[in-house]
Motif scaffolding. Structure first.
Motif, PDB file in Angstrom:
ATOM      1  N   ILE A  31      45.030  48.501  26.870  1.00 11.14           N
ATOM      2  CA  ILE A  31      44.805  47.108  27.304  1.00 11.14           C
ATOM      3  C   ILE A  31      45.072  47.018  28.810  1.00 11.14           C
ATOM      4  O   ILE A  31      45.720  47.893  29.382  1.00 11.14           O
ATOM      5  CB  ILE A  31      45.692  46.130  26.495  1.00 11.14           C
ATOM      6  N   GLY A  32      44.560  45.954  29.446  1.00 12.55           N
ATOM      7  CA  GLY A  32      44.704  45.811  30.897  1.00 12.55           C
ATOM      8  C   GLY A  32      43.407  46.264  31.547  1.00 12.55           C
ATOM      9  O   GLY A  32      43.339  47.277  32.215  1.00 12.55           O
ATOM     10  N   GLU A  33      42.353  45.476  31.315  1.00 10.49           N
ATOM     11  CA  GLU A  33      41.033  45.865  31.833  1.00 10.49           C
ATOM     12  C   GLU A  33      40.676  44.980  33.020  1.00 10.49           C
ATOM     13  O   GLU A  33      40.860  43.762  32.972  1.00 10.49           O
ATOM     14  CB  GLU A  33      40.006  45.709  30.714  1.00 10.49           C
ATOM     15  N   HIS A  34      40.209  45.604  34.087  1.00  4.91           N
ATOM     16  CA  HIS A  34      39.872  44.900  35.336  1.00  4.91           C
ATOM     17  C   HIS A  34      41.099  44.218  35.939  1.00  4.91           C
ATOM     18  O   HIS A  34      40.975  43.203  36.625  1.00  4.91           O
ATOM     19  CB  HIS A  34      38.725  43.899  35.121  1.00  4.91           C
ATOM     20  N   THR A  35      42.250  44.753  35.642  1.00  5.95           N
ATOM     21  CA  THR A  35      43.478  44.235  36.257  1.00  5.95           C
ATOM     22  C   THR A  35      43.924  45.133  37.403  1.00  5.95           C
ATOM     23  O   THR A  35      44.665  44.692  38.272  1.00  5.95           O
ATOM     24  CB  THR A  35      44.619  44.171  35.219  1.00  5.95           C
ATOM     25  N   ASP A  36      43.467  46.400  37.407  1.00  8.35           N
ATOM     26  CA  ASP A  36      44.020  47.331  38.415  1.00  8.35           C
ATOM     27  C   ASP A  36      43.720  46.889  39.843  1.00  8.35           C
ATOM     28  O   ASP A  36      44.617  46.826  40.683  1.00  8.35           O
ATOM     29  CB  ASP A  36      43.627  48.795  38.152  1.00  8.35           C
ATOM     30  N   TYR A  37      42.466  46.510  40.118  1.00 10.35           N
ATOM     31  CA  TYR A  37      42.152  46.096  41.498  1.00 10.35           C
ATOM     32  C   TYR A  37      42.624  44.673  41.786  1.00 10.35           C
ATOM     33  O   TYR A  37      42.422  44.164  42.879  1.00 10.35           O
ATOM     34  CB  TYR A  37      40.648  46.258  41.799  1.00 10.35           C
ATOM     35  N   ASN A  38      43.253  44.052  40.796  1.00  5.60           N
ATOM     36  CA  ASN A  38      43.879  42.751  41.016  1.00  5.60           C
ATOM     37  C   ASN A  38      45.404  42.871  41.125  1.00  5.60           C
ATOM     38  O   ASN A  38      46.117  41.882  40.975  1.00  5.60           O
ATOM     39  CB  ASN A  38      43.501  41.794  39.885  1.00  5.60           C
ATOM     40  N   GLY A  39      45.866  44.086  41.338  1.00  6.55           N
ATOM     41  CA  GLY A  39      47.306  44.306  41.532  1.00  6.55           C
ATOM     42  C   GLY A  39      48.111  44.198  40.250  1.00  6.55           C
ATOM     43  O   GLY A  39      49.336  44.109  40.287  1.00  6.55           O
ATOM     44  N   GLY A  40      47.441  44.202  39.104  1.00  3.87           N
ATOM     45  CA  GLY A  40      48.144  43.986  37.834  1.00  3.87           C
ATOM     46  C   GLY A  40      48.548  45.261  37.118  1.00  3.87           C
ATOM     47  O   GLY A  40      48.673  46.325  37.715  1.00  3.87           O
ATOM     48  N   PHE A  41      48.744  45.121  35.793  1.00  5.60           N
ATOM     49  CA  PHE A  41      49.188  46.232  34.953  1.00  5.60           C
ATOM     50  C   PHE A  41      48.027  46.800  34.142  1.00  5.60           C
ATOM     51  O   PHE A  41      47.129  46.062  33.738  1.00  5.60           O
ATOM     52  CB  PHE A  41      50.252  45.747  33.964  1.00  5.60           C
ATOM     53  N   VAL A  42      48.089  48.094  33.870  1.00  6.36           N
ATOM     54  CA  VAL A  42      47.141  48.742  32.959  1.00  6.36           C
ATOM     55  C   VAL A  42      47.942  49.600  31.982  1.00  6.36           C
ATOM     56  O   VAL A  42      49.122  49.876  32.210  1.00  6.36           O
ATOM     57  CB  VAL A  42      46.116  49.621  33.723  1.00  6.36           C
ATOM     58  N   PHE A  43      47.289  50.026  30.896  1.00  2.00           N
ATOM     59  CA  PHE A  43      48.021  50.743  29.851  1.00  2.00           C
ATOM     60  C   PHE A  43      47.206  51.944  29.343  1.00  2.00           C
ATOM     61  O   PHE A  43      46.879  52.024  28.163  1.00  2.00           O
ATOM     62  CB  PHE A  43      48.298  49.780  28.688  1.00  2.00           C
ATOM     63  N   CYS A 227      36.996  38.071  42.240  1.00  2.00           N
ATOM     64  CA  CYS A 227      38.468  38.037  42.182  1.00  2.00           C
ATOM     65  C   CYS A 227      39.040  37.897  43.583  1.00  2.00           C
ATOM     66  O   CYS A 227      39.990  37.144  43.810  1.00  2.00           O
ATOM     67  CB  CYS A 227      39.002  39.303  41.520  1.00  2.00           C
ATOM     68  N   GLU A 228      38.459  38.632  44.520  1.00  5.97           N
ATOM     69  CA  GLU A 228      38.982  38.586  45.882  1.00  5.97           C
ATOM     70  C   GLU A 228      38.768  37.214  46.525  1.00  5.97           C
ATOM     71  O   GLU A 228      39.626  36.724  47.268  1.00  5.97           O
ATOM     72  CB  GLU A 228      38.342  39.705  46.726  1.00  5.97           C
ATOM     73  N   ARG A 229      37.639  36.606  46.199  1.00  2.00           N
ATOM     74  CA  ARG A 229      37.387  35.263  46.747  1.00  2.00           C
ATOM     75  C   ARG A 229      38.429  34.268  46.240  1.00  2.00           C
ATOM     76  O   ARG A 229      38.968  33.465  46.994  1.00  2.00           O
ATOM     77  CB  ARG A 229      35.990  34.779  46.340  1.00  2.00           C
ATOM     78  N   VAL A 230      38.720  34.355  44.938  1.00  2.00           N
ATOM     79  CA  VAL A 230      39.694  33.416  44.377  1.00  2.00           C
ATOM     80  C   VAL A 230      41.081  33.680  44.973  1.00  2.00           C
ATOM     81  O   VAL A 230      41.809  32.741  45.326  1.00  2.00           O
ATOM     82  CB  VAL A 230      39.729  33.501  42.834  1.00  2.00           C
ATOM     83  N   VAL A 236      46.786  34.334  48.312  1.00  2.00           N
ATOM     84  CA  VAL A 236      47.594  35.483  47.880  1.00  2.00           C
ATOM     85  C   VAL A 236      46.782  36.757  48.090  1.00  2.00           C
ATOM     86  O   VAL A 236      45.568  36.709  48.241  1.00  2.00           O
ATOM     87  CB  VAL A 236      47.986  35.377  46.377  1.00  2.00           C
ATOM     88  N   GLU A 237      47.497  37.875  48.094  1.00  2.00           N
ATOM     89  CA  GLU A 237      46.788  39.125  48.355  1.00  2.00           C
ATOM     90  C   GLU A 237      45.891  39.520  47.184  1.00  2.00           C
ATOM     91  O   GLU A 237      44.747  39.914  47.372  1.00  2.00           O
ATOM     92  CB  GLU A 237      47.795  40.225  48.649  1.00  2.00           C
ATOM     93  N   THR A 238      46.430  39.446  45.971  1.00  2.00           N
ATOM     94  CA  THR A 238      45.622  39.743  44.780  1.00  2.00           C
ATOM     95  C   THR A 238      45.923  38.691  43.717  1.00  2.00           C
ATOM     96  O   THR A 238      46.936  37.980  43.791  1.00  2.00           O
ATOM     97  CB  THR A 238      45.960  41.125  44.182  1.00  2.00           C
ATOM     98  N   LEU A 239      45.087  38.661  42.674  1.00  2.00           N
ATOM     99  CA  LEU A 239      45.268  37.656  41.612  1.00  2.00           C
ATOM    100  C   LEU A 239      46.600  37.828  40.871  1.00  2.00           C
ATOM    101  O   LEU A 239      47.049  36.902  40.190  1.00  2.00           O
ATOM    102  CB  LEU A 239      44.103  37.719  40.624  1.00  2.00           C
TER     103      LEU A 239
END
Ligand code: GLA
Length: 378
Positions: A31-43, A227-230, A236-239
């Motif tokens: 789980i954690g899809e399309h979160t990596d380039y948003n500074g988030g977590f992946v699994f 994502c970058e636009r938002v 903020v730097e990332t979502l």
């Protein structure tokens, strides 16, 4: 194709022995899809399927390489910044140039490579290729680069030489995978934690739709731009650093598509955390529930699914599978399914038959075994 065969092919094609062999795996992602380039977590977890290469420095400035799976030969001069034009050859070229850019004193070399990570299945065959060669060149030319830096070599190759603005997940896990464990990576800080994966009573299985997933020139970069636009609007730097309240407050001034995409990403952040907690309790039903929710988000909000993938997930649900969703970048490829032991045989038989009937094409069942990361193999 195994490593002995690749070694043999090396000898036959170049007429000498002495190549050193390396392997690097593809991956799954729980789980954690399309979160990596948003500074988030992946699994993610590495799989046993690898790209393998036999490599030997040749004392020239030229790289000569055979890609056995594609039945292709190519060569390039390492000092020429242009490099080959064919996308596939640019992976190796990019790795060479990025290693050089990090100060590794590379000379020319000969290589033969092949693998069993299915191409275009969303299992990161390209990251496996990059990680395999980054590991090989680091060792053969005494690069002394650590695994995270080698992962960045692969990621930069995608960005600068292939044109896919991917996150770090695929290259990270190809470099850091460990047999029997998934990894939760915080893509903002780079911190990670291994989670032993031993789901008693359950199995993970991929269903490859065989609808080609091609990220090059695809709407993948377009998702990232939304994502970058938002994030920019939110200041903020990332979502990762944008709260739900902030997103809702911005909603009136956001493009509706950008809003939906950001909404998916924030939801996915929460789902990764929910899955981490559920895993600690051994609550696989909750893990599965979150996987279905991810699919819904990827399909409706993020819009990276397609008819075939939605069908495969619906079939899983109909069969009573615990969790199912499209995996990886999207636009085809595999679903990942968390299936209870007693349902397993019936599910794989049924989904294959129904898929064939519905689309008149075969899908492929790929049982998941969590394997090791990039390594030397002889
Ligand atoms: C591709 C990219 C990764 C990641 C996934 C989606 O595999 O290479 O960086 O963004 O898509 O989670």
């Amino acid at each position: 194709m195994d490593i002995q065969e690749i070694e043999k092919q090396f000898e036959q094609r170049f007429g000498y022995k002495g190549g050193v062999c390396f392997a690097a795996p593809g991956r799954i992602n729980l789980i954690g899809e399309h979160t990596d380039y948003n500074g988030g977590f992946v699994f993610p977890g590495a799989v046993q399927q690898c790209i393998m290469a036999c490599v030997c420095p040749n004392k020239t400035r030229k790289v000569r390489a055979y890609a056995l799976d594609l039945d292709g030969f190519f060569e390039f001069t390492i000092d020429n910044p242009e490099g080959p034009k064919t996308t596939h050859w640019r992976y190796l070229f990019g790795v060479v140039r990025e290693m050089m850019a990090r100060g590794v004193e590379i000379t020319g070399f000969d290589a033969v490579y092949a693998g069993n990570v299915p191409l275009g299945a969303g299992m990161s065959s390209s990251a496996a290729l990059e990680s395999c060669f980054a590991t090989a060149l680091n060792e053969l030319f005494d690069g002394g680069l650590d695994r995270m830096t080698l992962a960045r070599v692969g990621q930069d190759t995608e960005h600068k030489y292939v044109g896919v603005k991917c996150g770090i997940m695929d290259q990270f896990i190809s470099m850091h995978g460990k047999a029997g464990s998934l990894v939760r990576l915080d893509c903002r800080s780079g911190e990670y934690e291994y989670f032993p994966w031993d789901p008693i009573g359950y199995r993970l299985v991929l269903v490859n739709s065989c609808v080609k997933h091609i990220l090059v020139g695809s709407p993948y970069n377009d998702r990232r731009e939304s994502c970058e636009r938002v994030a920019e609007r939110a200041g903020v730097e990332t979502l990762r650093d944008c709260s739900r309240e902030r997103l809702e407050a911005l909603r009136p001034i956001l493009d509706p598509t950008d809003y939906r995409r950001a909404h998916y990403v924030l939801g996915e952040e929460a789902r990764v955390m929910a899955v981490s907690e559920a895993l600690k309790r051994g609550d696989y039903r909750e893990v599965g529930r979150q996987m279905y929710l991810t699919h819904e988000g990827l399909s409706k909000d993020y819009e990276v699914s397609c008819e075939e993938m939605d069908f495969l997930v619906d079939e899983a649900r109909r069969c009573g599978v615990t969790g199912s969703r499209i995996m990886g970048g999207g636009f085809g490829g595999c679903t990942i399914n968390l299936v209870s032991e007693e349902l397993y045989d019936a599910f794989v038989a049924e989904v294959a038959a129904n898929y064939k009937q519905r689309f008149d094409r075969e899908c492929k069942i790929i049982p998941v075994v969590i394997g090791d990361g990039a390594r030397r193999v002889n």
